[in-house]
Design a protein around this motif. Structure first.
Motif, short mmCIF file in Angstrom:
data_model
loop_
_atom_site.label_atom_id
_atom_site.label_comp_id
_atom_site.label_asym_id
_atom_site.label_seq_id
_atom_site.Cartn_x
_atom_site.Cartn_y
_atom_site.Cartn_z
N ALA A 292 0.83 -1.18 0.12
CA ALA A 292 -0.23 0.31 -0.17
C ALA A 292 0.44 1.52 0.14
CB ALA A 292 -1.08 -0.29 1.34
N ASP A 321 -5.17 1.61 0.60
CA ASP A 321 -5.31 2.51 0.34
C ASP A 321 -5.89 3.77 -0.76
OD1 ASP A 321 -4.11 2.22 -2.20
OD2 ASP A 321 -2.76 0.31 -1.70
N GLY A 325 -5.12 1.83 -7.40
CA GLY A 325 -5.83 0.29 -7.31
C GLY A 325 -5.41 -0.21 -8.47
N ILE A 326 -5.61 -1.70 -8.46
CA ILE A 326 -4.69 -2.89 -9.75
C ILE A 326 -5.88 -2.94 -10.51
CG2 ILE A 326 -4.29 -5.13 -8.88
CD1 ILE A 326 -4.57 -4.19 -6.46
N THR A 340 5.25 -9.44 -11.07
CA THR A 340 5.18 -8.12 -9.55
C THR A 340 5.05 -7.18 -11.42
OG1 THR A 340 7.07 -6.85 -8.44
CG2 THR A 340 7.78 -8.67 -10.57
N GLY A 341 4.93 -6.29 -10.48
CA GLY A 341 4.65 -4.98 -11.22
C GLY A 341 5.24 -3.94 -10.79
N LYS A 342 6.96 -4.47 -10.30
CA LYS A 342 7.70 -3.35 -9.50
C LYS A 342 8.75 -4.30 -10.17
CE LYS A 342 6.28 -3.51 -5.42
NZ LYS A 342 5.72 -4.35 -4.03
N MET A 346 10.28 -9.05 -5.86
CA MET A 346 10.02 -10.46 -6.19
C MET A 346 8.85 -11.15 -6.62
SD MET A 346 13.24 -12.58 -5.52
CE MET A 346 12.05 -13.69 -4.03
N GLY A 349 5.33 -11.80 -2.35
CA GLY A 349 4.00 -10.67 -1.47
C GLY A 349 2.85 -11.79 -1.61
N LEU A 350 2.41 -11.36 -2.00
CA LEU A 350 0.89 -11.87 -2.46
C LEU A 350 0.74 -13.19 -2.00
CD1 LEU A 350 -0.71 -9.11 -3.99
CD2 LEU A 350 -0.88 -9.06 -1.74
N ALA A 351 1.24 -13.85 -2.90
CA ALA A 351 1.18 -15.91 -2.76
C ALA A 351 1.23 -15.62 -1.97
CB ALA A 351 2.46 -16.06 -3.77
N ALA A 375 -6.36 0.43 -3.45
CA ALA A 375 -6.77 -0.92 -3.37
C ALA A 375 -7.43 -1.34 -1.88
CB ALA A 375 -5.61 -1.98 -3.88
N PHE A 377 -7.28 -4.30 0.74
CA PHE A 377 -7.24 -6.22 1.03
C PHE A 377 -7.60 -6.58 2.30
CE2 PHE A 377 -4.34 -4.54 -2.30
CZ PHE A 377 -3.53 -6.13 -3.40
P1 ADP Z 1 5.84 -7.52 -5.50
O1 ADP Z 1 5.53 -6.42 -4.38
O2 ADP Z 1 7.49 -8.24 -4.66
O3 ADP Z 1 5.48 -6.94 -6.59
P2 ADP Z 1 3.89 -8.72 -4.56
O4 ADP Z 1 2.98 -10.22 -4.68
O5 ADP Z 1 3.15 -8.77 -2.74
O6 ADP Z 1 5.38 -8.69 -5.19
O7 ADP Z 1 2.55 -7.69 -5.85
C1 ADP Z 1 2.94 -7.64 -6.40
C2 ADP Z 1 2.23 -6.73 -6.84
O8 ADP Z 1 0.08 -6.18 -7.32
C3 ADP Z 1 2.45 -5.42 -6.98
O9 ADP Z 1 3.88 -5.36 -7.67
C4 ADP Z 1 1.91 -4.49 -6.90
O10 ADP Z 1 1.86 -4.57 -9.02
C5 ADP Z 1 0.50 -5.10 -7.16
N1 ADP Z 1 0.16 -4.26 -5.76
C6 ADP Z 1 0.19 -4.90 -4.84
N2 ADP Z 1 -1.07 -4.29 -3.77
C7 ADP Z 1 -0.75 -3.31 -4.49
C8 ADP Z 1 -2.03 -1.71 -4.04
N3 ADP Z 1 -2.32 -2.20 -2.63
N4 ADP Z 1 -2.21 -1.12 -5.04
C9 ADP Z 1 -1.54 -1.42 -6.05
N5 ADP Z 1 -0.86 -2.59 -6.60
C10 ADP Z 1 -0.74 -3.26 -5.79
#
Ligand code: ADP
Length: 402
Positions: A292, A321, A325-326, A340-342, A346, A349-351, A375, A377
């Motif tokens: 977030a 947050d 958004g996603i 990942t979008g970054k 890696m 995190g979410l998995a 978004a 969660f």
């Molecule tokens: P990482 O943080 O290593 O990329 P995550 O599994 O935690 O891996 O997250 C995957 C992707 O989901 C992130 O790279 C981001 O693009 C997107 N994402 C996660 N949380 C949010 C959020 N609160 N708002 C927007 N995009 C998010």
């Protein structure tokens, strides 16, 4: 409902037309263990698979009470169950497969899947047990759980690694303060000595030393927290206050972060205690709050709301947050590993967060927002923990439906 009497008839016809020797060889080629007992629980048939499973030969157990093959707590009650069944016809185990513990000849116990049927025969009522040894499945499950715990921990370590410079900064602050306070005390004393006012200096030095002590304590507790996150430890369930666990995790996450991001904490008071692995649940909160934060940092009026509450039989933690958004096309792969979008992420995190929530009998879901909405969660954790191990259940348990 199928017609059981017809099925019984079918079995009898077959029985009548095949010789005993043929039957014995069929029973002995079966992969599953097959035990037949009479109304007094005496063992009549004990096939080869059973011999392998239990370490007894059929000749050794023939005519003995089947409780021989059960752990003591079940052996004691088994006769009583059988006689109550004969009296009342109320079956507690007949017809259902279940996981129970069995006793090997060498005194060790092992998990089996047991289903019991009954048959009316010319010699009276008999019970047929089909047994499957679950030891190797249980071993595989255990290894899988260990692997999962390792992976979860690894993710925690890597998250801390990413936070490394922020943590170093956070530790550096109290340590620098301590050094300055100690220098100040030294100067106080030097000055007092010169002027001959040592008694006065004592009082001032004491106050400064107290401040230094507080800072040292702060540094220590930061290190302590990091240690507890990095430590290799078996997953454990503890009864805890969810709000305290969440609050602690948020504290850890905001270390060294942009002060322009507002974090609001909105915890519902009076929530029941919950049985969870606190470190793992904190890991989920840290992951979500960091995501977030990444989504809102640098934006004007960036804001994260962390809230707790109760819903049905679940306690919930929501992390919301006001970021972008996603995007809809990203939602389906959000919880997949390595997406990942970054650039530096890696994508674990979410998995892992979802795996943790689900291994607690709960779930992690998302309202992706988008189009001006951030978004949201939602972590859901059951208030009553799921049975940790079905093996702990009774050998016989009342049937759910008659
Ligand atoms: P990482 O943080 O290593 O990329 P995550 O599994 O935690 O891996 O997250 C995957 C992707 O989901 C992130 O790279 C981001 O693009 C997107 N994402 C996660 N949380 C949010 C959020 N609160 N708002 C927007 N995009 C998010």
């Amino acid at each position: 409902m199928h017609d059981r009497s017809q099925e019984d008839d079918g079995a009898r016809v077959v029985l009548g037309s095949v010789s005993d020797a043929r039957w014995a060889s069929i029973l002995n080629t079966a992969v599953d263990g097959i035990i037949v007992i009479d109304e007094d629980a005496r063992i009549m048939i004990f096939n080869r698979a059973c011999e392998r499973m239990f370490g007894y030969s059929a000749a050794e157990v023939a005519g003995r009470n089947v409780s021989l093959l059960m752990p003591p707590e079940h052996a004691q009650t088994h006769d009583a169950y059988l006689s109550s069944y004969r009296r009342t016809g109320h079956a507690k185990i007949i017809g259902i497969g279940r996981e129970v513990r069995a006793r090997h000849r060498d005194g060790t116990f092992f998990p089996i899947d047991l289903s019991v049927g009954e048959a009316e025969t010319p010699d009276g009522r008999q019970f047929v047990g089909i047994l499957r040894d679950l030891t190797s499945r249980k071993d595989a499950e255990r290894r899988l759980n260990e692997l999962q715990a390792d992976l979860i921990r690894l993710a925690r370590v890597s998250a801390l690694d990413e936070m490394g410079s922020a943590l170093a900064h956070e530790l550096n602050q109290p340590l620098t303060a301590i050094m300055l306070y100690l220098q100040a005390v030294g100067r106080e004393f030097a000055r007092a000595k010169e002027a001959g006012h040592t008694a006065e200096a004592d009082g001032r030095a004491e106050a400064i030393l107290e401040k230094a002590r507080r800072e040292a304590h702060r540094a220590g507790s930061i290190i302590q927290r990091i240690r507890s996150l990095v430590e290799k430890r078996a997953p454990e369930r503890k009864e805890v206050e969810l709000n305290a666990i969440v609050d602690d995790a948020v504290d850890l996450t905001v270390i060294g972060q942009d002060r322009n991001v507002t974090i609001l904490r909105d915890y519902q008071a009076g929530l029941p205690l919950i049985s969870i692995d606190p470190v793992q649940v904190q890991q989920v909160v840290v992951n979500l709050v960091r995501n977030a934060y990444e989504a809102v940092k640098g934006r004007k009026g960036g804001r994260i709301v962390v809230s707790t509450g109760a819903e049905d039989r679940y306690l919930v933690v929501a992390i919301e947050d006001n970021g972008p958004g996603i995007p809809a096309d990203k939602v389906s792969e959000l919880f997949q590993a390595f997406k990942t979008g970054k650039r530096s992420g890696m994508g674990l995190g979410l998995a892992i967060s979802r795996t943790i929530a689900q291994s607690h009998g709960g779930d992690l879901t998302v309202d992706p927002g988008g189009e001006g909405r951030g978004a949201r969660f939602l972590i859901r954790l059951p208030i009553a923990a799921p049975a940790p191990d079905r093996l702990e259940q009774e050998w016989t348990r009342p049937r759910a439906s008659g």
